[in-house]
Design a protein around this motif. Sequence first.
Motif, PDB file in Angstrom:
ATOM      1  N   SER A  92      -6.593  -8.334  -0.489  1.00 24.23           N
ATOM      2  CA  SER A  92      -7.274  -7.148   0.024  1.00 24.23           C
ATOM      3  C   SER A  92      -7.666  -6.285  -1.166  1.00 24.23           C
ATOM      4  O   SER A  92      -6.822  -5.951  -2.010  1.00 24.23           O
ATOM      5  CB  SER A  92      -6.340  -6.360   0.949  1.00 24.23           C
ATOM      6  N   LEU A  93      -8.941  -5.915  -1.250  1.00 28.19           N
ATOM      7  CA  LEU A  93      -9.373  -5.050  -2.342  1.00 28.19           C
ATOM      8  C   LEU A  93      -8.659  -3.705  -2.271  1.00 28.19           C
ATOM      9  O   LEU A  93      -8.272  -3.142  -3.303  1.00 28.19           O
ATOM     10  CB  LEU A  93     -10.888  -4.853  -2.293  1.00 28.19           C
ATOM     11  N   TYR A  94      -8.486  -3.198  -1.085  1.00 29.60           N
ATOM     12  CA  TYR A  94      -7.802  -1.915  -0.886  1.00 29.60           C
ATOM     13  C   TYR A  94      -6.380  -1.959  -1.432  1.00 29.60           C
ATOM     14  O   TYR A  94      -5.985  -1.152  -2.283  1.00 29.60           O
ATOM     15  CB  TYR A  94      -7.808  -1.600   0.612  1.00 29.60           C
ATOM     16  N   VAL A  95      -5.605  -2.920  -0.975  1.00 31.38           N
ATOM     17  CA  VAL A  95      -4.204  -3.013  -1.376  1.00 31.38           C
ATOM     18  C   VAL A  95      -4.091  -3.349  -2.861  1.00 31.38           C
ATOM     19  O   VAL A  95      -3.248  -2.793  -3.576  1.00 31.38           O
ATOM     20  CB  VAL A  95      -3.467  -4.059  -0.514  1.00 31.38           C
ATOM     21  N   THR A  96      -4.943  -4.245  -3.344  1.00 27.67           N
ATOM     22  CA  THR A  96      -4.877  -4.661  -4.745  1.00 27.67           C
ATOM     23  C   THR A  96      -5.258  -3.525  -5.687  1.00 27.67           C
ATOM     24  O   THR A  96      -4.611  -3.319  -6.727  1.00 27.67           O
ATOM     25  CB  THR A  96      -5.807  -5.873  -4.970  1.00 27.67           C
ATOM     26  N   THR A  97      -6.290  -2.776  -5.337  1.00 30.50           N
ATOM     27  CA  THR A  97      -6.709  -1.656  -6.194  1.00 30.50           C
ATOM     28  C   THR A  97      -5.600  -0.623  -6.312  1.00 30.50           C
ATOM     29  O   THR A  97      -5.289  -0.141  -7.416  1.00 30.50           O
ATOM     30  CB  THR A  97      -7.985  -1.005  -5.639  1.00 30.50           C
ATOM     31  N   LEU A  98      -4.993  -0.258  -5.188  1.00 35.37           N
ATOM     32  CA  LEU A  98      -3.910   0.724  -5.242  1.00 35.37           C
ATOM     33  C   LEU A  98      -2.723   0.187  -6.023  1.00 35.37           C
ATOM     34  O   LEU A  98      -2.068   0.922  -6.770  1.00 35.37           O
ATOM     35  CB  LEU A  98      -3.487   1.121  -3.833  1.00 35.37           C
ATOM     36  N   ALA A  99      -2.422  -1.109  -5.839  1.00 36.03           N
ATOM     37  CA  ALA A  99      -1.309  -1.709  -6.584  1.00 36.03           C
ATOM     38  C   ALA A  99      -1.592  -1.677  -8.081  1.00 36.03           C
ATOM     39  O   ALA A  99      -0.704  -1.351  -8.894  1.00 36.03           O
ATOM     40  CB  ALA A  99      -1.078  -3.145  -6.113  1.00 36.03           C
ATOM     41  N   TYR A 100      -2.808  -1.998  -8.463  1.00 34.97           N
ATOM     42  CA  TYR A 100      -3.176  -1.992  -9.882  1.00 34.97           C
ATOM     43  C   TYR A 100      -2.983  -0.593 -10.480  1.00 34.97           C
ATOM     44  O   TYR A 100      -2.356  -0.434 -11.541  1.00 34.97           O
ATOM     45  CB  TYR A 100      -4.618  -2.436 -10.054  1.00 34.97           C
ATOM     46  N   VAL A 101      -3.518   0.409  -9.810  1.00 33.70           N
ATOM     47  CA  VAL A 101      -3.426   1.768 -10.339  1.00 33.70           C
ATOM     48  C   VAL A 101      -1.967   2.217 -10.413  1.00 33.70           C
ATOM     49  O   VAL A 101      -1.534   2.809 -11.415  1.00 33.70           O
ATOM     50  CB  VAL A 101      -4.256   2.732  -9.480  1.00 33.70           C
ATOM     51  N   ALA A 102      -1.201   1.933  -9.377  1.00 35.10           N
ATOM     52  CA  ALA A 102       0.206   2.334  -9.373  1.00 35.10           C
ATOM     53  C   ALA A 102       0.968   1.671 -10.517  1.00 35.10           C
ATOM     54  O   ALA A 102       1.773   2.314 -11.205  1.00 35.10           O
ATOM     55  CB  ALA A 102       0.842   1.984  -8.035  1.00 35.10           C
ATOM     56  N   LEU A 103       0.721   0.394 -10.715  1.00 35.18           N
ATOM     57  CA  LEU A 103       1.386  -0.312 -11.809  1.00 35.18           C
ATOM     58  C   LEU A 103       1.028   0.289 -13.167  1.00 35.18           C
ATOM     59  O   LEU A 103       1.886   0.441 -14.047  1.00 35.18           O
ATOM     60  CB  LEU A 103       1.008  -1.792 -11.777  1.00 35.18           C
ATOM     61  N   ARG A 104      -0.231   0.638 -13.343  1.00 40.85           N
ATOM     62  CA  ARG A 104      -0.634   1.245 -14.614  1.00 40.85           C
ATOM     63  C   ARG A 104       0.007   2.623 -14.783  1.00 40.85           C
ATOM     64  O   ARG A 104       0.428   2.993 -15.891  1.00 40.85           O
ATOM     65  CB  ARG A 104      -2.165   1.347 -14.686  1.00 40.85           C
ATOM     66  N   LEU A 105       0.106   3.376 -13.700  1.00 39.29           N
ATOM     67  CA  LEU A 105       0.678   4.722 -13.788  1.00 39.29           C
ATOM     68  C   LEU A 105       2.165   4.695 -14.120  1.00 39.29           C
ATOM     69  O   LEU A 105       2.689   5.647 -14.713  1.00 39.29           O
ATOM     70  CB  LEU A 105       0.443   5.487 -12.481  1.00 39.29           C
ATOM     71  N   ILE A 106       2.863   3.638 -13.728  1.00 34.33           N
ATOM     72  CA  ILE A 106       4.294   3.574 -14.036  1.00 34.33           C
ATOM     73  C   ILE A 106       4.558   2.869 -15.364  1.00 34.33           C
ATOM     74  O   ILE A 106       5.704   2.552 -15.688  1.00 34.33           O
ATOM     75  CB  ILE A 106       5.099   2.900 -12.908  1.00 34.33           C
ATOM     76  N   GLY A 107       3.493   2.615 -16.118  1.00 32.28           N
ATOM     77  CA  GLY A 107       3.684   2.139 -17.465  1.00 32.28           C
ATOM     78  C   GLY A 107       3.413   0.675 -17.722  1.00 32.28           C
ATOM     79  O   GLY A 107       3.646   0.179 -18.834  1.00 32.28           O
ATOM     80  N   THR A 108       2.903  -0.052 -16.741  1.00 32.15           N
ATOM     81  CA  THR A 108       2.582  -1.458 -16.949  1.00 32.15           C
ATOM     82  C   THR A 108       1.324  -1.564 -17.811  1.00 32.15           C
ATOM     83  O   THR A 108       0.284  -0.996 -17.459  1.00 32.15           O
ATOM     84  CB  THR A 108       2.349  -2.174 -15.609  1.00 32.15           C
ATOM     85  N   MET A 119       0.814  -1.210   0.000  1.00 32.76           N
ATOM     86  CA  MET A 119       0.000   0.000   0.000  1.00 32.76           C
ATOM     87  C   MET A 119       0.850   1.262   0.000  1.00 32.76           C
ATOM     88  O   MET A 119       0.598   2.219  -0.736  1.00 32.76           O
ATOM     89  CB  MET A 119      -0.925  -0.002   1.219  1.00 32.76           C
ATOM     90  N   LEU A 120       1.885   1.279   0.831  1.00 35.41           N
ATOM     91  CA  LEU A 120       2.706   2.480   0.944  1.00 35.41           C
ATOM     92  C   LEU A 120       3.485   2.737  -0.342  1.00 35.41           C
ATOM     93  O   LEU A 120       3.648   3.887  -0.756  1.00 35.41           O
ATOM     94  CB  LEU A 120       3.662   2.346   2.134  1.00 35.41           C
ATOM     95  N   LEU A 121       3.981   1.673  -0.965  1.00 36.21           N
ATOM     96  CA  LEU A 121       4.664   1.834  -2.241  1.00 36.21           C
ATOM     97  C   LEU A 121       3.699   2.408  -3.279  1.00 36.21           C
ATOM     98  O   LEU A 121       4.067   3.311  -4.062  1.00 36.21           O
ATOM     99  CB  LEU A 121       5.218   0.490  -2.714  1.00 36.21           C
ATOM    100  N   SER A 122       2.484   1.914  -3.304  1.00 36.06           N
ATOM    101  CA  SER A 122       1.488   2.414  -4.263  1.00 36.06           C
ATOM    102  C   SER A 122       1.218   3.899  -4.042  1.00 36.06           C
ATOM    103  O   SER A 122       1.176   4.693  -5.000  1.00 36.06           O
ATOM    104  CB  SER A 122       0.187   1.616  -4.134  1.00 36.06           C
ATOM    105  N   GLN A 123       1.029   4.302  -2.798  1.00 41.83           N
ATOM    106  CA  GLN A 123       0.765   5.710  -2.513  1.00 41.83           C
ATOM    107  C   GLN A 123       1.978   6.576  -2.856  1.00 41.83           C
ATOM    108  O   GLN A 123       1.830   7.715  -3.332  1.00 41.83           O
ATOM    109  CB  GLN A 123       0.381   5.864  -1.040  1.00 41.83           C
ATOM    110  N   TYR A 124       3.161   6.047  -2.632  1.00 41.19           N
ATOM    111  CA  TYR A 124       4.392   6.752  -2.979  1.00 41.19           C
ATOM    112  C   TYR A 124       4.463   6.973  -4.493  1.00 41.19           C
ATOM    113  O   TYR A 124       4.764   8.092  -4.958  1.00 41.19           O
ATOM    114  CB  TYR A 124       5.579   5.915  -2.491  1.00 41.19           C
ATOM    115  N   LEU A 125       4.169   5.940  -5.273  1.00 43.40           N
ATOM    116  CA  LEU A 125       4.202   6.066  -6.730  1.00 43.40           C
ATOM    117  C   LEU A 125       3.103   7.000  -7.234  1.00 43.40           C
ATOM    118  O   LEU A 125       3.317   7.788  -8.166  1.00 43.40           O
ATOM    119  CB  LEU A 125       4.054   4.689  -7.375  1.00 43.40           C
TER     120      LEU A 125
END
Length: 618
Positions: free
Chosen positions: A71-87, A22-28
């Motif tokens: 976790s829907l919370y952690v997974t959703t943030l991870a998904y968005v972060a990954l897409r934002l960094i170009g995945t 979660m924290l990595l996602s928010q950082y990204l």
Amino acid sequence: MTLLDLQHADGHWEGEVVWNTMLLSQYLMTHHILDSRALSEVDLKDARKHYELTVLDDGSWPFHCDGEEGSLYVTTLAYVALRLIGTPADDPLTARARAWMHRRPHGVAAVPTWGRMWLAMLGLYPYEGINPIPPELALLPGVVQRMYTHTRHVYLGLAYLYGARFQHTEINDEIRAELHGDKTNFRRHEIDDSDLFQRPIWPLRRGYDLLTAYERRPSRKLRAKALRRCAELAERELAASDGQCLSPVNGLLACLVLAHAGEPREQVLKRLTKLDVWRWQDEDDGLRITGASSAIWETSFAMRALVAGDAPEEPLRKAHEWLLGAQVVDELPPELREGRDRVAGGWCFFRDRTIRWPVSDSTAEALSALLLTDDAIGTRTPADRARLAAEFILTRQNPDGGFGTYERTRAPGWAEKLNPSEMYHGCMTDLSHVECTASCVSALVRYRRRWPDPRVDDAVAAGVAFLRTQQRPDGSYRGAWGINFTYAAFFVVEALTEAGVPVGDPAVAGVADWLLRHQRPDGGWGEHHLSCRTGEYVPHPHGQRTMTGWAVLALTRAIGPEHPAVLRAGQFLDWPQTIHEAASGVFFGTAVLDYSLYRVIFPVWATNVVEGFMRQPS
């Protein structure tokens, strides 16, 4: 690798504290909003690597490092972060995560409030679907300052961003469609079961409904004043902590707040760089943002583990010097002290004193480590510094005789019923905790042996009385910051015996009996993190070295090192470690933390204590 091998050159110990992505996602996400160019290609590659290492077989990410379900919370943030960094959306990592999210009963629409806020800031969730977080609450005298420190600073940031309807200008319709499809029904009170731990009670939900009506036409003048107040408090927290903040969560929010409030871009980016103190990055695990940094905490325990053994003097002298230098010795300036208890004399949980958020039990354990090292190798803790520490500890004692963490209790226990977080419990006010109280009692007893003080006598007596009230009928004590009953047993037995409570007293004997009943056939102890959720002991399938260390340290005091149970535990600790050591820390009941050095420090400490007893002449 031995404990001495893990000591840093300047004398301290510091391990990683692992939570979730979660924290990595928010950082990204924050970097994407403020300056995506600040992250290098290596950073982005290492971030992806960490997501790859932590994803579950079904494509989701868990709520904590030992979680077995997504976790829907952690997974959703991870998904968005990954897409934002170009995945790409069709990458196996994102495609499987998206499929998992869409299988949830209400989809991404049911992500908890904190997740909704991060999505809303990126234009991926409507603010109308979020239960109100009005910044006007910051204008009510004393209301915000009564909340627990972490909770109030997170909510001050969220309140500003909610009240301002903060939204990044580069809205990605593609990602929004991937998340929600054609779903348009965003129910404010609907939370996915994978994250829900404490549903907001009916009066709180009714309050949300009333505030929703207000949000349709808020007072512009009042809203503007409230936003200025939240921004002022965010800037004050950054200034008081040398830009590092109480945690990366509120630090990232504070940067977004000040960016929206008009602070020059260059200054905001400097602030964002300061938060890199929370980064961990290496070839094995990639880039991650740690949930905490515990150098003072772990250095104190490592020193005591070495003092209990036959360690050379030089590492202890270096550690003593480093730990003494980490004490907060000056008070916050008046312009930064609003709503804060005194800080002078304390030690933080963090790696040094610059963050200036000292904690009662970090201070207590640091003071104990210094005084016990004095006794062992002849170092000298200055009397004025020890007195400053003791006085700090005394200021953290609550009327019930117990001790909380950062501050004295500021709100009644029933305030916990107004918990809006949905994912945690025990996060609304800084109530007394068993472990914090025990650490403070032990330190104050050691202090008064060298510097008698009637105030300390009274505080110790009140602390012991509080601990007696917390014992459960089966003899156990429930912890709050470790897992869980085993963790509490370690602290309580030490505090009671240091304070002079005889081992035959029910408060000590009851803990010992409880530990003996829960020893595993292999000689070790192992407790599952579900104990923290259920409030009842849940055994782990395997013995755990850290928890066995806690149990041995308690039992050597309560029943002696020659007891067969202690000897069997010693054999367990001597066996090579063949299984994965589970995480043993926790906060707010559900957030399980893996303190990487615990599995080294406590087994070594327990072994040294037992061997030390054995070396004593009969």
